[in-house]
Design a protein around this motif. Sequence first.
Motif, PDB file in Angstrom:
ATOM      1  N   ILE B  95      28.329  76.719  36.629  1.00 31.42           N
ATOM      2  CA  ILE B  95      28.145  75.701  37.660  1.00 31.42           C
ATOM      3  C   ILE B  95      27.938  74.302  37.086  1.00 31.42           C
ATOM      4  O   ILE B  95      28.249  73.323  37.745  1.00 31.42           O
ATOM      5  N   ALA B  96      27.453  74.205  35.859  1.00 31.58           N
ATOM      6  CA  ALA B  96      27.159  72.859  35.369  1.00 31.58           C
ATOM      7  C   ALA B  96      28.140  72.375  34.302  1.00 31.58           C
ATOM      8  O   ALA B  96      28.653  71.274  34.380  1.00 31.58           O
ATOM      9  N   TYR B  97      28.414  73.213  33.308  1.00 32.50           N
ATOM     10  CA  TYR B  97      29.196  72.709  32.177  1.00 32.50           C
ATOM     11  C   TYR B  97      30.695  72.796  32.415  1.00 32.50           C
ATOM     12  O   TYR B  97      31.442  71.891  32.079  1.00 32.50           O
ATOM     13  N   PRO B  99      32.722  72.748  35.111  1.00 35.01           N
ATOM     14  CA  PRO B  99      33.421  71.715  35.902  1.00 35.01           C
ATOM     15  C   PRO B  99      33.587  70.424  35.108  1.00 35.01           C
ATOM     16  O   PRO B  99      34.633  69.786  35.181  1.00 35.01           O
ATOM     17  N   LEU B 100      32.572  70.074  34.349  1.00 32.77           N
ATOM     18  CA  LEU B 100      32.660  68.850  33.557  1.00 32.77           C
ATOM     19  C   LEU B 100      33.734  68.976  32.488  1.00 32.77           C
ATOM     20  O   LEU B 100      34.493  68.057  32.231  1.00 32.77           O
ATOM     21  N   CYS B 117      19.501  70.276  33.049  1.00 28.86           N
ATOM     22  CA  CYS B 117      19.405  71.667  33.486  1.00 28.86           C
ATOM     23  C   CYS B 117      18.152  72.301  32.905  1.00 28.86           C
ATOM     24  O   CYS B 117      17.460  73.079  33.559  1.00 28.86           O
TER      25      CYS B 117
ATOM     26  N   PRO C 324      15.976  65.451  37.876  1.00 21.06           N
ATOM     27  CA  PRO C 324      17.067  65.945  37.017  1.00 21.06           C
ATOM     28  C   PRO C 324      18.270  66.412  37.818  1.00 21.06           C
ATOM     29  O   PRO C 324      19.409  66.186  37.410  1.00 21.06           O
ATOM     30  N   VAL C 328      22.174  65.507  37.396  1.00 19.14           N
ATOM     31  CA  VAL C 328      23.234  66.508  37.226  1.00 19.14           C
ATOM     32  C   VAL C 328      24.346  66.255  38.236  1.00 19.14           C
ATOM     33  O   VAL C 328      25.529  66.227  37.898  1.00 19.14           O
ATOM     34  N   GLN C 332      28.310  65.136  37.773  1.00 23.60           N
ATOM     35  CA  GLN C 332      29.428  65.914  38.286  1.00 23.60           C
ATOM     36  C   GLN C 332      30.350  65.067  39.155  1.00 23.60           C
ATOM     37  O   GLN C 332      31.555  65.181  39.071  1.00 23.60           O
TER      38      GLN C 332
END
Lengths: 255, 307, 359
Positions: B95-97, B99-100, B117, C324, C328, C332
């Motif tokens: 979910i976080a890395y 997509p980037l 995170c 935070p 994030v 995105q």
Amino acid sequence: MALLDVKEMTQYFGGLCAVSEFSVSLEPGQMVALIGPNGAGKTTVFNLISGFYKPTRGDILFKGESIKGLKPHQVTGRGIARTFQNIRLWFEMTVLDNIRIAQHHALGYGLWDCFLRTPRYMQSERAIEDHAMDVLTRLGLREVAHEYPKNLPYGVQRMVEIARALSIRPALLMLDEPAAGLNSSDVEGLIKLIGDIHKDFGLTVWMIEHQMDVVMTLCSWIKVIDFGATIAEGGPAAIQNSPEVIKAYLGDDTI
Amino acid sequence: MLQSFLQNILNALQWGSFYSLIALGYCLVYGVLLLINFAHGDIFMVGAYIAFFVSMVLLGKYGAMAGLPGWLVLTLAVPLTMILTAVVGVTLERIAYRPLRRKGVNRLYVVITALMCGLILENGNLALLGASRKSFPTLIPVQVYTFFGITVTNIKLMVIGVAFLSFLLLHFIVTRTKIGMAMRAISYDRFAVPLMGIPADTIIVFTFVLGSGFAGLAGLFFAMTYPVIDPYMGALIGWKAFIAAVVGGIGSIPGAFAGGFLLGFVEIMVVAFFPSTFRDLIAFSILLLILSIRPTGLFGVARRTKI
Amino acid sequence: MKRLTVPALLAAIFAVLLWATMTGVLNAYWQSVIMFMGVNVILATSLNIINGNMGEFSCGHAGFMAVGAYVSSLLSVALFAKSAVFGDPLLSPDLAVWLFPLVLLAGSLAASVVGLLVAIPSFKTRGDYLAIITIAASYIVKSTIENIGVIGGARGFMGMTGVMNAMNDTAKLPWILIWVFLGTVFSVCVIRRFIYSTFGKGVDAICQDEIAAEIMSVNTDRVKLVAFMVSCGLAGLAGGLFAHILGYVNPGTFTILKSTEIMVMVYLGGMGSLSGSVLAAILMTLLIEYLRDAFGFINTFLHYISVIPDSYEVTQVWKWVLIPLLLVLLMQFRPEGIMGRRELADVFPGLRKFYKFKG
């Protein structure tokens, strides 16, 4: 006295000998070329001279003084400017700023002048800006002064890079493959431009180039290296007929 | 004198084992993605909490099931903790890395995301479970053995053994297996790897599974050794494990392993001679010194910039 | 006219603030919010030099803030106030008003010297490794302070209220508000002058292509050194002001969370945008203050609609989940922040009429 005198410069990367006993002597006002097959060590020679690497052995004299071991910005400050094989402009700032930043060696002020906006600071900034605009005008780039390089066509980017190197007021201009990626009509323009720069600015020009029309039209002296070692040098005609050079480029026909 | 020295060495081995286990996770992810997974320390913390809840459930403390004996709980807790922690790590990746990475943004943004995170895990845990420390249940009774005046507990031996086994396993995976080869390939050129028909995302997920799984394992054993867990336990030890990985030369698995033990030794020796409040100060100063002198760490190799 | 618009505007804001404070239109709570806004503006704009213009990732800004806070607090208490640690004041408390700026300056100089801890490694190290170094440096600072028992160690240091009282005895004015205002204007002005000079633009050049910068005559080591020292020094100034607003300092304030808060402001505003940082600092301060009230409300509301168990209270801790999370989400969906690399004058070209814009 020679402007640049490179004496038996040798560079090892680990066990690999990238440049071996490279010697050259450039007279003021000369226009010379360094050619050789891919991976021959041409760019490494430029990197060594501009101070990006320190040669393992040998010495580099510029205007009679050793510049070996100086940091790149010090070498540039002494009067050696260069361009890059892949364009390395600061793409996120205007063309004018690109030129302004290349004047760091001629900055006549320190941090405190900059905080206090002293007369010295104002004067120096004005001089830098005038000089930058002057160089851009002479290369016909005045219209793009406030554009971002990322928005300019490739050929213009090349010109801006040359303008940036010229703005340093170098005695020696090193061009690393100036014609790479240009189409044939651009190349003609480039040949004319380099010829004009050479005359107008009274420079010594040293270029790495693969396109033989550029080299043969412009340069009076050519040095050929392969695997880091010099295999031939001389005038354009001599090089074109040198069996060593033909062998390096086309391979040995005895096979 | 010699006795206390040997005793300190033994303590350092145990303390270093934790650093090594966490450092291995940092190292794996960095080795493949060139990303410092700043959340890794907090994944370790989450691992300890997962181990806590798994053990409590298995011991029957929550009444969901009949209690199992301690040794069985431990045997079950090891794989369960590893799997569940790996799930947390992979979720983070998804979910976080990812997509980037897909967007191909500046690497900096991924690093910031990782750091954030970590903070979310830390403070989310604090917010949900409260600041009160939880004491970890005793799974196996502590046995103390004494050889020549040196005391060793069975847990201590187990921790050291686990650290060494994990190292050997990871080293084997990375250097001897096909998937390990793919991992190394990604670190050289992430864009060419998919063109060679290797599913890069799968490999990256696998990396996170390994890294987070071993962080979970470290969390379990840490909680068994120092049976009090709190949401902030991962932050400092995570940073220091990272120091260990960097000192060893991040990206090199033997380097991370050795770095972990080195840091363990340094800290134990500092505590032996100075007040214990100096421990962090000295650990961080050493990091600063090593990075200033040798930016690539002890085992690391610099990548040459091409111009 | 161009030259005078901004000073005139600032003078007007200053006069209104002073009037509102003296007449009590602005209560103590809003005064402190405005002062924290000023401190945050200094912190965000100074960190922006490193994290925005230079494109590095410094996450230890709070450490340098701590150095400034402690040095200036210790100095001001030793010089102008009676305290348990230093005993009687070394100078007459009447001088406090005049010498206070020097005390703040000493704090920022100390912070910029400590900034060398990060600046020197930055010659060789970049990116992630430098990030670690900044964190290590801030831990070293915090840990050192905690280990010095004389100045209170982990318990913190207090006594700055005495200094403020001494100033009040000289002239009855909201001194700390005045200092914060002047400090903020000073910082933004200094940073603006620095980053728009040819010298300061070297920082952007390093960010975009360090090798080209070095070969095109930029002394990258010197530029980095100066950039770090200016940034850390101003963080120290912010720390000094911060400590005197609160009247006490505690090493526990200057953790990675504080650094994170500052980073959020920088990235929210847009990397490398000075006006973006100022705007984001103001917005974030308001947001954080708003959250303080909001949590009580959310808690009551959630209990009212029975979403959460009665035993669970939604508290301040959630702030550190939300902030935070904000960053994030920002990374995105809009990683360039509010302003991107642009300045206010790029977004609203009409503004150029009112102030001289060079950049």
